[in-house]
Structure formats: structure tokens, C-alpha cells
Design a protein around this motif. Structure first.
Motif, PDB file in Angstrom:
ATOM      1  N   SER A 142       0.821  -1.219   0.000  1.00  0.00           N
ATOM      2  CA  SER A 142       0.000   0.000   0.000  1.00  0.00           C
ATOM      3  C   SER A 142       0.851   1.264   0.000  1.00  0.00           C
ATOM      4  CB  SER A 142      -0.939   0.002   1.213  1.00  0.00           C
ATOM      5  OG  SER A 142      -0.192  -0.026   2.419  1.00  0.00           O
ATOM      6  N   CYS A 143       2.015   1.216   0.609  1.00  0.00           N
ATOM      7  CA  CYS A 143       2.856   2.413   0.704  1.00  0.00           C
ATOM      8  C   CYS A 143       3.498   2.780  -0.633  1.00  0.00           C
ATOM      9  CB  CYS A 143       3.946   2.232   1.760  1.00  0.00           C
ATOM     10  SG  CYS A 143       3.315   2.246   3.458  1.00  0.00           S
ATOM     11  N   PHE A 144       3.343   1.937  -1.653  1.00  0.00           N
ATOM     12  CA  PHE A 144       3.839   2.268  -2.992  1.00  0.00           C
ATOM     13  C   PHE A 144       2.809   3.072  -3.796  1.00  0.00           C
ATOM     14  CE2 PHE A 144       7.003  -1.521  -3.457  1.00  0.00           C
ATOM     15  CZ  PHE A 144       7.806  -0.921  -2.515  1.00  0.00           C
ATOM     16  N   LYS A 145       1.645   3.276  -3.215  1.00  0.00           N
ATOM     17  CA  LYS A 145       0.583   3.978  -3.927  1.00  0.00           C
ATOM     18  C   LYS A 145       0.542   5.441  -3.509  1.00  0.00           C
ATOM     19  CE  LYS A 145      -2.004  -0.349  -4.029  1.00  0.00           C
ATOM     20  NZ  LYS A 145      -3.189  -1.084  -3.553  1.00  0.00           N
ATOM     21  N   ASN A 147      -1.820   7.433  -2.618  1.00  0.00           N
ATOM     22  CA  ASN A 147      -2.606   7.694  -1.402  1.00  0.00           C
ATOM     23  C   ASN A 147      -2.579   6.510  -0.450  1.00  0.00           C
ATOM     24  OD1 ASN A 147      -3.657  10.348  -2.012  1.00  0.00           O
ATOM     25  ND2 ASN A 147      -4.953   9.374  -3.560  1.00  0.00           N
ATOM     26  N   GLY A 148      -1.556   5.677  -0.548  1.00  0.00           N
ATOM     27  CA  GLY A 148      -1.588   4.414   0.177  1.00  0.00           C
ATOM     28  C   GLY A 148      -1.161   4.469   1.622  1.00  0.00           C
ATOM     29  N   CYS A 149      -0.359   5.470   2.019  1.00  0.00           N
ATOM     30  CA  CYS A 149       0.186   5.500   3.376  1.00  0.00           C
ATOM     31  C   CYS A 149      -0.507   6.577   4.195  1.00  0.00           C
ATOM     32  CB  CYS A 149       1.692   5.750   3.329  1.00  0.00           C
ATOM     33  SG  CYS A 149       2.470   5.741   4.968  1.00  0.00           S
ATOM     34  N   ALA A 150      -0.830   6.248   5.436  1.00  0.00           N
ATOM     35  CA  ALA A 150      -1.496   7.204   6.313  1.00  0.00           C
ATOM     36  C   ALA A 150      -0.525   8.245   6.861  1.00  0.00           C
ATOM     37  CB  ALA A 150      -2.165   6.460   7.471  1.00  0.00           C
ATOM     38  N   SER A 151       0.763   7.941   6.816  1.00  0.00           N
ATOM     39  CA  SER A 151       1.769   8.873   7.340  1.00  0.00           C
ATOM     40  C   SER A 151       2.890   9.047   6.314  1.00  0.00           C
ATOM     41  CB  SER A 151       2.330   8.343   8.664  1.00  0.00           C
ATOM     42  OG  SER A 151       3.285   9.226   9.204  1.00  0.00           O
ATOM     43  N   PRO A 152       2.592   9.699   5.191  1.00  0.00           N
ATOM     44  CA  PRO A 152       3.560   9.734   4.077  1.00  0.00           C
ATOM     45  C   PRO A 152       4.857  10.469   4.381  1.00  0.00           C
ATOM     46  CG  PRO A 152       1.748  11.257   3.666  1.00  0.00           C
ATOM     47  CD  PRO A 152       1.378  10.460   4.880  1.00  0.00           C
ATOM     48  N   LEU A 153       4.810  11.449   5.286  1.00  0.00           N
ATOM     49  CA  LEU A 153       6.025  12.217   5.593  1.00  0.00           C
ATOM     50  C   LEU A 153       7.049  11.385   6.357  1.00  0.00           C
ATOM     51  CD1 LEU A 153       4.639  15.742   6.573  1.00  0.00           C
ATOM     52  CD2 LEU A 153       6.001  15.154   4.577  1.00  0.00           C
ATOM     53  N   HIS A 154       6.586  10.335   7.022  1.00  0.00           N
ATOM     54  CA  HIS A 154       7.483   9.493   7.814  1.00  0.00           C
ATOM     55  C   HIS A 154       7.619   8.097   7.216  1.00  0.00           C
ATOM     56  CE1 HIS A 154       5.605  12.505  10.535  1.00  0.00           C
ATOM     57  NE2 HIS A 154       6.870  12.694  10.879  1.00  0.00           N
ATOM     58  N   SER A 188      -1.713   5.594 -11.333  1.00  0.00           N
ATOM     59  CA  SER A 188      -1.924   6.484 -10.180  1.00  0.00           C
ATOM     60  C   SER A 188      -2.995   7.535 -10.431  1.00  0.00           C
ATOM     61  CB  SER A 188      -0.600   7.177  -9.810  1.00  0.00           C
ATOM     62  OG  SER A 188       0.404   6.242  -9.560  1.00  0.00           O
ATOM     63  N   ASN A 189      -3.542   7.543 -11.652  1.00  0.00           N
ATOM     64  CA  ASN A 189      -4.538   8.557 -12.031  1.00  0.00           C
ATOM     65  C   ASN A 189      -3.992   9.964 -11.804  1.00  0.00           C
ATOM     66  OD1 ASN A 189      -6.969   9.432 -13.053  1.00  0.00           O
ATOM     67  ND2 ASN A 189      -8.119   9.133 -11.161  1.00  0.00           N
ATOM     68  N   LEU A 190      -2.712  10.142 -12.144  1.00  0.00           N
ATOM     69  CA  LEU A 190      -2.047  11.414 -11.863  1.00  0.00           C
ATOM     70  C   LEU A 190      -2.585  12.563 -12.702  1.00  0.00           C
ATOM     71  CD1 LEU A 190       1.734  10.614 -11.261  1.00  0.00           C
ATOM     72  CD2 LEU A 190       0.248  11.999  -9.829  1.00  0.00           C
ATOM     73  N   GLU A 209      -1.742  18.191  -2.858  1.00  0.00           N
ATOM     74  CA  GLU A 209      -0.466  18.799  -3.265  1.00  0.00           C
ATOM     75  C   GLU A 209       0.704  18.056  -2.644  1.00  0.00           C
ATOM     76  OE1 GLU A 209      -2.139  23.431  -3.551  1.00  0.00           O
ATOM     77  OE2 GLU A 209      -0.822  22.790  -1.925  1.00  0.00           O
ATOM     78  N   LEU A 210       0.580  17.739  -1.358  1.00  0.00           N
ATOM     79  CA  LEU A 210       1.653  17.015  -0.662  1.00  0.00           C
ATOM     80  C   LEU A 210       1.843  15.627  -1.262  1.00  0.00           C
ATOM     81  CD1 LEU A 210       3.669  16.625   1.664  1.00  0.00           C
ATOM     82  CD2 LEU A 210       1.734  15.958   3.124  1.00  0.00           C
ATOM     83  N   ARG A 211       0.748  14.924  -1.539  1.00  0.00           N
ATOM     84  CA  ARG A 211       0.847  13.568  -2.095  1.00  0.00           C
ATOM     85  C   ARG A 211       1.532  13.590  -3.470  1.00  0.00           C
ATOM     86  NH1 ARG A 211      -0.535   9.268   1.456  1.00  0.00           N
ATOM     87  NH2 ARG A 211      -2.143  10.022   2.868  1.00  0.00           N
ATOM     88  N   ILE A 212       1.140  14.540  -4.307  1.00  0.00           N
ATOM     89  CA  ILE A 212       1.743  14.645  -5.645  1.00  0.00           C
ATOM     90  C   ILE A 212       3.221  14.971  -5.528  1.00  0.00           C
ATOM     91  CG2 ILE A 212       1.773  16.048  -7.747  1.00  0.00           C
ATOM     92  CD1 ILE A 212      -1.272  16.235  -7.506  1.00  0.00           C
TER      93      ILE A 212
END
Length: 449
Positions: A142-145, A147-154, A188-190, A209-212
């Protein structure tokens, strides 16, 4: 009967020799292919073979995949098993040190090795099939997606995905890399997500914006990539959009962010002078697009992009414009200034030169750089009158800015840092240093003649 039976069961030496010859010719013809492809592993049941793989490092398995096509196909099957998935698809992205590994061996190194393993295992497949297989293998992470990770900054998930793809696609030709980008872009539907952030009010979709930003920087623009690769991927990200959207997207990916929540700080360039750290990412991206590696960009394209960037989301302070140009390098800086000289924008050019002198003073650059840049720009003007008009505008700008700052100090407009007085102090020193370098040049030239 006895004699007949005996004669049927008894063979002559010549008949025995022919039978023996037939057996010795037939057996190798039937079994030679498997032993030559699997070697000693031929004697092992598939379950035991896969158990052996659990004791090998990913690099060793990668080397093993090159032995034969048969072994490679067995490894492809192993990777898809639950045992292989647990063994290879490590997902401890929030605690990057792997248990049982040597100190300093990170999960990023693991995914580099995994990228090489899948590169070798899928070597004979067409690009489209390779991508489908890789996606099938990695789809459960999931973290490869985006929107997959709940804590993307860490999370190191997107960075691991990036180094994996970097190794997988190394050496692929441009057409294959186009297919990779299109595959990821659709997966990723970017396109829709980027359209949302570039057409919305800046900051209204902060999380997106952060996710992109994290996806583009971690996956497509993986740190450590060759400049030519980074130029290719950045071009693919920007080129589908109009220039105004390119500037907005560039700011989202490389602009300054909050140290608290990682969100893009849109007002940073408008509210006050910023530092080099906030501009370094943008400057490096501009240098990348201006370099020889980015073949699809002309000098005019890059200059137009810089011009458009300076009004995202509103017009920047001139000091921030000047600092960005200095960080972008001599070539871009001169080309940008020369374009204003050619287009007759002497007043704007003069203000920019004064702020460059101010940035040199504040950031401790050599002032002779600013003077030499002014000399080069003066040679762009086609007539002496245009050149003299620019020099007059330059001196007028120095005088006007000094008066404005002095009035602010006398009016008592002070904040906690006493910025009004500091700005006046820096500008006075900048003007003195700037004219000192001009005097050195004038005296040096007169002495030489």
C-alpha cells in the motif's frame, strides 16, 4: 517349447550391444535438457528448492536467475508465492533498519537488489508484460501507492518504489521509458489529480499537493538518478501542461514547504525575503531543464517558465527573484537578464540588477560577479543610448530604494528583528561594494592603457 522359449529369451552378444547402445542414446536425449538447465537443483522437489532460496540474499537470488531460463521461470513462480512475497516485499517503511542485517544496510538497498532481481527475471518479456508482472508483484504494497500511506512524511515507501524502478529501468531506451511513465501515470490517475491542484486555488487541496509532491520526488525523480534520467522524467511530468500550469506544478514539487506538516508554503516568496534553502529545489530543477540533458526544452522555454514562476501564486518580491537567478547559475541568469534588455525592459532590468547586488551583499557572494554580469548585459544593447539609459535607471533605482528604506526607518516602522534598519544597512553596503568594483575596473583599465 523349452528350446523355443530359451531361444526367445537368450540374446546374442551383438543384440545385447545394440540394445545397450539404444538405451545409452535414448536416455540422454530425454533427460539432458532438464539437468543442463537446473543443474543440481533438478534432484530437489520444488518445495525444497524454494526453501533453499530463503537462505540466499536477494543479490544471490538475482545472480541465480541468470543461470538459465528454466531457473528464472522457477524464481518468477517463487516471487509470486506467499513465502516469496513475505521474504522479498519487506514493508517496514517506517522503521528503515532491517532486523538481522549489517549496520547501515537499509530497506532502500533491499529494494535496489529487488529491482535488479525482477529486471533479470523478466529480461525476455516485452516491456508491457514486464510492467504488468511487476505491478502484480508490488500491488499489495500500500505504501507504494500515491494515497496508500497514512503517514507519508514518515514513510520510505515511495522512495523504495523509486529506487526499485530506477534499477529496473536502467539502460532502457526512451520509448520503453515513455511506456513506463504512461503506465505509472494511468495507474496512479495522476493526470486528474494534477489537473485538480493546478486549476484550484493554491493551498485549497493541501493534502493532494503534498501527495503529488512526494510521489513525483520519490518515485519519478528518485534521488541519486542520473541527470539525463531526471531531466526525462521531469519533462514528462511538465510538458503535457500549459506554461502557467507548468510553473504551478514546479512550485508544488520543488517549492518551499512547512517544517511542521510538509505542506507547500505558497506565500513564502510574497511575504518577505527568503533564504537559499527555500529556493534550492526550484533552482536545481531550472538548471536541469536548461542543461543539455533536457533536449525538449529551449532556452526560451526555460526563461518563460522562470518568468511565469515569479508570479506563482502572486508576484514575488524582487529580492527572491534575484536570489533564484543567482542560484540557477550564470548561464540562466545572463539569458534571463539579456531577454529583458532585448525587449526594452530597462527599468525592470535595473531593479533586478540592484537586488542582485543586494543578494550578493546579504549572502556573501563576491560583488565582482554582479558587476561582471552587468558588463555582459550592457553588451546586449544595440545602441549607446539604450546602454546609457539602462545605467541611468540602475543609479536611479539605487537612489530610490535607499530613500524608501530611509523613510521607513525614520517613520519608526520596526518589527522584532528591526528588519527596516537591517535592509537599509545591507543596501548601503551593497551599493558601496558594487561601485567599488566598478572603480577597480575603471582604474585597472585606465592603468593598462
Amino acid at each position: 517349447m523349452t528350446s523355443s522359449a530359451g531361444s526367445s529369451c537368450t540374446s546374442t552378444p551383438r543384440q545385447k550391444q545394440r540394445r545397450s547402445s539404444r538405451r545409452s542414446c535414448h536416455t540422454p536425449g530425454r533427460d539432458s535438457q532438464a539437468p543442463s538447465a537446473l543443474g543440481d537443483f533438478q534432484t530437489l522437489p520444488l518445495e525444497i528448492f524454494q526453501m533453499v532460496l530463503n537462505y540466499l540474499s536477494v543479490k544471490d537470488i538475482s545472480m541465480l536467475s541468470m543461470v538459465s531460463k528454466t531457473i528464472s521461470s522457477r524464481l518468477i513462480n517463487y516471487i509470486s508465492t506467499s513465502s516469496g512475497t513475505r521474504r522479498l516485499l519487506l514493508q517496514d517503511f517506517h522503521n528503515p533498519e532491517l532486523p538481522g542485517r549489517k549496520e547501515g544496510a537499509s530497506i532502500l538497498e533491499h529494494y535496489k537488489s529487488l529491482g535488479l532481481l525482477l529486471k533479470r527475471c523478466t529480461l525476455l518479456l516485452p516491456t508491457r508484460d514486464r510492467l504488468k508482472y511487476v505491478h502484480k508483484v508490488l500491488s499489495g504494497v500500500s505504501c507504494f501507492k500515491l494515497n496508500g500511506c497514512a503517514s507519508p512524511l514518515h514513510c520510505l515507501g515511495l522512495q523504495c518504489y523509486g529506487v526499485f524502478l530506477q534499477i529496473l529501468t536502467a539502460g532502457w531506451d526512451e520509448l520503453e521509458c515513455h511506456r513506463v511513465f504512461n503506465f505509472l501515470w494511468e495507474l496512479s490517475n495522476l493526470a486528474r489529480k494534477v489537473q485538480t491542484v493546478v486549476s484550484s486555488k493554491p493551498g485549497s487541496a493541501r493534502r493532494l499537493e503534498l501527495r503529488i509532491r512526494l510521489y513525483c520526488r520519490g518515485v519519478l525523480l528518485s534521488p541519486g538518478s542520473h541527470r539525463s534520467d531526471s531531466a526525462f522524467w521531469l519533462t514528462r511530468i511538465l510538458k503535457p501542461w500549459p506554461m502557467v500550469n507548468q510553473a504551478r506544478l514546479l512550485y508544488i514539487i520543488f517549492g518551499p514547504v512547512s517544517s511542521l506538516d510538509g505542506h507547500v508554503v505558497w506565500q513564502k516568496m510574497i511575504e518577505g525575503p527568503t533564504d537559499e534553502t527555500s529556493l534550492k529545489g526550484l533552482a536545481d530543477a531550472i538548471k536541469l531543464l536548461y542543461g543539455t540533458e533536457a533536449r525538449e526544452w529551449t532556452a526560451d522555454d526555460v526563461i518563460s517558465l522562470v518568468d511565469e514562476l515569479s508570479v506563482v501564486p502572486q508576484e514575488w518580491l524582487m529580492e527572491n527573484n534575484a536570489r533564484l537567478l543567482l542560484l540557477s547559475g550564470n548561464s540562466i541568469c545572463f539569458t534571463f537578464l539579456a531577454s529583458k534588455a532585448v525587449n526594452g525592459r530597462a527599468v525592470e532590468l535595473a531593479r533586478l540588477m540592484v537586488f542582485m547586488a543586494l543578494v550578493c551583499e546579504k549572502d556573501l557572494y563576491c560583488m565582482d560577479w554582479a558587476v561582471k554580469m552587468m558588463q555582459k548585459v550592457c553588451k546586449v544593447f544595440s545602441t549607446p543610448w539604450e546602454r546609457n539609459n539602462f545605467l541611468q535607471c540602475l543609479e536611479n533605482t539605487f537612489a530610490r530604494m535607499l530613500m524608501d528604506m530611509l523613510q521607513a526607518v525614520l517613520a519608526g516602522e520596526r518589527d522584532e528583528e528591526d528588519s527596516s534598519f537591517l535592509n537599509l544597512f545591507h543596501l548601503v553596503n551593497a551599493q558601496a561594494s558594487f561601485h567599488k568594483e566598478i572603480l577597480y575596473l575603471a582604474v585597472g583599465n585606465s592603468s593598462s592603457t
